[in-house]
Design a protein around this motif. Structure first.
Motif, PDB file in Angstrom:
ATOM      1  N   ALA A  96       0.837  -1.203   0.000  1.00 53.45           N
ATOM      2  CA  ALA A  96       0.000   0.000   0.000  1.00 53.45           C
ATOM      3  C   ALA A  96       0.872   1.253   0.000  1.00 53.45           C
ATOM      4  O   ALA A  96       1.870   1.327   0.724  1.00 53.45           O
ATOM      5  CB  ALA A  96      -0.936   0.005   1.203  1.00 53.45           C
ATOM      6  N   GLU A  97       0.488   2.222  -0.803  1.00 53.03           N
ATOM      7  CA  GLU A  97       1.255   3.464  -0.879  1.00 53.03           C
ATOM      8  C   GLU A  97       1.117   4.282   0.404  1.00 53.03           C
ATOM      9  O   GLU A  97       2.092   4.825   0.905  1.00 53.03           O
ATOM     10  CB  GLU A  97       0.781   4.296  -2.075  1.00 53.03           C
ATOM     11  N   LYS A  98      -0.088   4.347   0.939  1.00 48.97           N
ATOM     12  CA  LYS A  98      -0.347   5.147   2.133  1.00 48.97           C
ATOM     13  C   LYS A  98      -0.431   4.239   3.362  1.00 48.97           C
ATOM     14  O   LYS A  98      -1.037   3.165   3.313  1.00 48.97           O
ATOM     15  CB  LYS A  98      -1.665   5.907   1.957  1.00 48.97           C
ATOM     16  N   ALA A  99       0.163   4.667   4.449  1.00 49.68           N
ATOM     17  CA  ALA A  99       0.109   3.916   5.707  1.00 49.68           C
ATOM     18  C   ALA A  99      -1.300   3.976   6.281  1.00 49.68           C
ATOM     19  O   ALA A  99      -2.002   4.982   6.134  1.00 49.68           O
ATOM     20  CB  ALA A  99       1.101   4.489   6.706  1.00 49.68           C
ATOM     21  N   ASP A 100      -1.720   2.891   6.935  1.00 52.06           N
ATOM     22  CA  ASP A 100      -3.005   2.899   7.631  1.00 52.06           C
ATOM     23  C   ASP A 100      -2.940   3.831   8.835  1.00 52.06           C
ATOM     24  O   ASP A 100      -3.907   4.506   9.162  1.00 52.06           O
ATOM     25  CB  ASP A 100      -3.391   1.485   8.067  1.00 52.06           C
ATOM     26  N   TYR A 101      -1.794   3.851   9.487  1.00 47.18           N
ATOM     27  CA  TYR A 101      -1.536   4.838  10.538  1.00 47.18           C
ATOM     28  C   TYR A 101      -0.041   4.922  10.793  1.00 47.18           C
ATOM     29  O   TYR A 101       0.730   4.056  10.389  1.00 47.18           O
ATOM     30  CB  TYR A 101      -2.318   4.562  11.828  1.00 47.18           C
ATOM     31  N   THR A 102       0.337   6.003  11.453  1.00 45.20           N
ATOM     32  CA  THR A 102       1.737   6.265  11.776  1.00 45.20           C
ATOM     33  C   THR A 102       1.833   6.484  13.279  1.00 45.20           C
ATOM     34  O   THR A 102       0.928   7.054  13.887  1.00 45.20           O
ATOM     35  CB  THR A 102       2.241   7.511  11.016  1.00 45.20           C
ATOM     36  N   GLY A 103       2.923   6.041  13.862  1.00 46.01           N
ATOM     37  CA  GLY A 103       3.112   6.226  15.289  1.00 46.01           C
ATOM     38  C   GLY A 103       4.532   6.650  15.601  1.00 46.01           C
ATOM     39  O   GLY A 103       5.466   6.351  14.857  1.00 46.01           O
ATOM     40  N   VAL A 104       4.672   7.371  16.695  1.00 47.22           N
ATOM     41  CA  VAL A 104       5.989   7.751  17.184  1.00 47.22           C
ATOM     42  C   VAL A 104       6.246   6.921  18.439  1.00 47.22           C
ATOM     43  O   VAL A 104       5.327   6.666  19.214  1.00 47.22           O
ATOM     44  CB  VAL A 104       6.079   9.275  17.448  1.00 47.22           C
ATOM     45  N   ASN A 105       7.475   6.446  18.591  1.00 48.24           N
ATOM     46  CA  ASN A 105       7.814   5.529  19.669  1.00 48.24           C
ATOM     47  C   ASN A 105       9.059   5.997  20.404  1.00 48.24           C
ATOM     48  O   ASN A 105       9.996   6.494  19.785  1.00 48.24           O
ATOM     49  CB  ASN A 105       8.095   4.142  19.089  1.00 48.24           C
ATOM     50  N   SER A 106       9.042   5.800  21.705  1.00 44.13           N
ATOM     51  CA  SER A 106      10.213   6.042  22.535  1.00 44.13           C
ATOM     52  C   SER A 106      10.553   4.709  23.192  1.00 44.13           C
ATOM     53  O   SER A 106       9.738   4.148  23.926  1.00 44.13           O
ATOM     54  CB  SER A 106       9.909   7.097  23.597  1.00 44.13           C
ATOM     55  N   ILE A 107      11.746   4.206  22.877  1.00 39.84           N
ATOM     56  CA  ILE A 107      12.147   2.887  23.346  1.00 39.84           C
ATOM     57  C   ILE A 107      13.409   3.044  24.189  1.00 39.84           C
ATOM     58  O   ILE A 107      14.408   3.589  23.719  1.00 39.84           O
ATOM     59  CB  ILE A 107      12.401   1.948  22.155  1.00 39.84           C
ATOM     60  N   GLN A 108      13.354   2.582  25.426  1.00 32.54           N
ATOM     61  CA  GLN A 108      14.507   2.626  26.307  1.00 32.54           C
ATOM     62  C   GLN A 108      15.087   1.219  26.396  1.00 32.54           C
ATOM     63  O   GLN A 108      14.353   0.241  26.531  1.00 32.54           O
ATOM     64  CB  GLN A 108      14.130   3.125  27.701  1.00 32.54           C
TER      65      GLN A 108
END
Length: 167
Positions: A118-130
Motif C-alpha cells: 500500500a502506498e499510504k500507511a493505515d496509521y503512523t506512530g511515534v515511539n520512545s524505546i529505552q
C-alpha cells in the motif's frame, strides 16, 4: 570443541540472543511485530527482545479523545501470540539513537500497513524505546508508542514515507 561451537551457531537463529546494538534491537522489534494475514506476530522473538520486567505503554485517539494504556511487556507479548485476520506490517521511517554506556533511548517513527504494498500507511506512530545492555546484549526496558493524532502529522524530518530503514 570448535566444531561444536560452529554447529551451535549454525543451528541457533540469529535472533536467539539480545541484539548487539540499540538500533538492531529496535529494527528486530518491528520485524517481529510484522505478520501476514491469518498469522500471529513472532511472539517468541518479541519475548527475547524485552527484559522480563519491561513495560509497554501507549497513547491513541478514540472518538477524538486521548486514551492511555500501560501493561507489562509479558502481557503485551502474550497478546501478540494470537493470529490476526489482517496483515500488520511495520515500516520504520525515522530512527534517532542516543546512547550512554549501558543505556540507550531510541526515537522511532513507524508506519503501519495492512498491505505491505500500500502506498499510504493505515496509521503512523511515534515511539520512545529505552534499552539496557546486560551480559546478553541490548534489551528493551520500556516502549512508549503514540499513534498519530488525526490532522496533526508526525514530522518525518529526513525520513520518507514508505522508505523503511534497515538495522
Amino acid at each position: 570443541m570448535r566444531y561444536l561451537a560452529a554447529v551451535v551457531f549454525a543451528l541457533v537463529p540469529p535472533y536467539a540472543c539480545a541484539a548487539d546494538t540499540p538500533a538492531a534491537a529496535v529494527a528486530e522489534l518491528w520485524r517481529a511485530s510484522s505478520h501476514a494475514p491469518g498469522v500471529a506476530a513472532d511472539a517468541d522473538r518479541l519475548q527475547r527482545l524485552f527484559r522480563p520486567d519491561a513495560v509497554v505503554a501507549g497513547g491513541v485517539y478514540r472518538q477524538d479523545k486521548p486514551v492511555f494504556t500501560a501493561m507489562k511487556a509479558t502481557d503485551f507479548v502474550a497478546g501478540q501470540r494470537q493470529p490476526r485476520p489482517h496483515g500488520f506490517y511495520e515500516c520504520e521511517v525515522v530512527r534517532e539513537v542516543r546512547q550512554y554506556d549501558r543505556f540507550a533511548t531510541v526515537y522511532s517513527v513507524v508506519e503501519t500497513r495492512r498491505d505491505p504494498q500500500a502506498e499510504k500507511a493505515d496509521y503512523t506512530g511515534v515511539n520512545s524505546i529505552q534499552l539496557y545492555r546486560d551480559e546478553e546484549g541490548w534489551k528493551i526496558v520500556s516502549l512508549y508508542y503514540h499513534v498519530e493524532k488525526p490532522g496533526v502529522p508526525i514530522p518525518l524530518d529526513a525520513g520518507k514515507s514508505g522508505a523503511c530503514l534497515a538495522a
